[in-house]
Design an enzyme around this catalytic site. Structure first.
Site, PDB file in Angstrom:
ATOM      1  CB  SER A 111      -3.196 -55.032  15.587  1.00  0.00           C
ATOM      2  OG  SER A 111      -3.167 -55.594  14.294  1.00  0.00           O
ATOM      3  CD  GLU A 243      -0.213 -49.812  14.316  1.00  0.00           C
ATOM      4  OE1 GLU A 243       0.897 -50.080  13.816  1.00  0.00           O
ATOM      5  OE2 GLU A 243      -0.924 -50.642  14.893  1.00  0.00           O
ATOM      6  CG  HIS A 310       1.756 -53.733  14.090  1.00  0.00           C
ATOM      7  ND1 HIS A 310       0.661 -52.900  14.084  1.00  0.00           N
ATOM      8  CD2 HIS A 310       1.261 -55.004  14.063  1.00  0.00           C
ATOM      9  CE1 HIS A 310      -0.439 -53.630  14.037  1.00  0.00           C
ATOM     10  NE2 HIS A 310      -0.106 -54.912  14.025  1.00  0.00           N
TER      11      HIS A 310
END
Length: 340
Positions: A111, A243, A310
């Site tokens: 993240s 991502e 995630h």
């Protein structure tokens, strides 16, 4: 040449600091449980003050976050750093990091933590690790995909690490779930896909992270991919992994175009994209449309719905390491070699 930290050994210390978001008081138990699991496995855990607080989308002021991170980066007794999780505005501490004083030690996360990992590797040539966050280690058992992080953290220059795609992934995020036996509820069959619908093999130096945050480093001193490639990789091609956390299909498309037009993919061997619950369709335009246009524009092989980010579990990637990745018939495998 790349610099690889020494492997983490039992009895050594893991530092926990929050360079992006800290943990609200009602979730402090997640930290205590994760700390206990690592201590049960023989590691010492040192938790910084920033971990326990959260205000205005960050754990603390940028000065306090940077100071605590700098202290851990320069502390010989701390061998690995694992933030509790990601967040939103880590980028604002980058000008305050003392890059030239940073010791080579493993840093693990994803993240917004990938903003730090990406910048640190590009600025210093120190390899960093994209993988699980601390709060996802609070169960007595770790699933086979997640648990590879510990093998990675115990590795050093010259090591070879093999990983395979997960069998199942978790379709819905839930921090409150009681581990049974894993922290994730692996309820959906994993299926790696390729834009070409054909088997894909690619190799190169790994680099990547969360698209939502790292694309903001384009044009800054922390996102000079060409200079990094020249200085630390001897101009070897980059094997990108990404991502998408929150971007719609069109925002995702714009981001990929920005990266391409900034030259990030000029010397690349392929791209691996993670599963996402984002990528919302806009006016009939889908994430797959974006991937197909990206593949056409760059002529790069593209794998998607891989174990990154995630939608857990996820593989563990070493920024700067050489890797060979294969995708065929819904499954994937990756071999990483920690070569200079």
């Amino acid at each position: 040449m790349m610099r690889y930290p020494k492997g983490l050994q039992t009895g050594q210390t893991i530092g926990v600091t929050a360079p992006s978001s800290g943990v609200d008081s009602e979730l402090h138990d997640l930290i205590h449980l994760s700390k206990k699991q690592l201590e049960n496995r023989g590691y010492n855990i040192k938790i910084g003050e920033t971990v326990w607080t959260q205000y205005k989308a960050a754990s603390a002021t940028k000065e306090k976050r940077a100071a605590e991170l700098n202290a851990m980066l320069q502390n010989h007794d701390i061998r690995t750093i694992i933030p509790p999780w990601g967040g939103e505005i880590l980028q604002e501490i980058l000008p305050l990091i003392e890059w030239e004083k940073a010791q080579a030690k493993w840093i693990l996360g994803y993240s917004d933590t990938s903003t730090l990992l990406f910048a640190l590797t590009l600025k210093t040539g120190i390899a960093t690790v994209h993988g699980t966050n601390l709060i996802e280690l609070r169960s007595d058992e770790w699933d086979p995909t997640t648990s590879k992080f510990l093998e990675v953290l115990s590795s050093e220059e010259g090591s070879m690490i093999k990983q395979v795609s997960s069998s199942y992934y978790q379709s819905k995020w839930n921090h409150d779930k009681i581990p049974d036996p894993y922290i994730y509820k692996l309820d959906t069959t994993t299926n790696w896909e390729t834009v070409s619908n054909l088997p894909v093999e690619m190799n190169g130096r790994l680099l990547g992270g969360c698209l939502d945050t790292i694309h903001h480093l384009i044009g800054t001193p922390y996102g000079d991919v060409k200079e990094f490639q020249k200085t630390y990789l001897n101009n070897e091609p980059i094997l990108w992994y990404f991502e998408n956390c929150e971007m719609s299909a069109t925002d995702f498309h714009r981001t990929l175009m920005q990266m391409q037009q900034s030259g990030w993919f000029e010397n690349a061997s392929g791209v691996l994209f993670g599963r996402t619950v984002a990528g919302q369709e806009v006016g009939g335009f889908t994430t797959l449309d974006a991937l197909e246009r990206f593949a056409e524009a760059t002529s790069l092989p593209v794998i998607y719905n891989a174990d990154i980010g995630h939608v857990p579990p996820q593989l563990t990637f070493i920024n700067g390491a050489y890797a060979e990745i294969k995708a065929n018939n819904g499954t994937g495998e990756m071999t990483m070699i920690l070569k200079k």
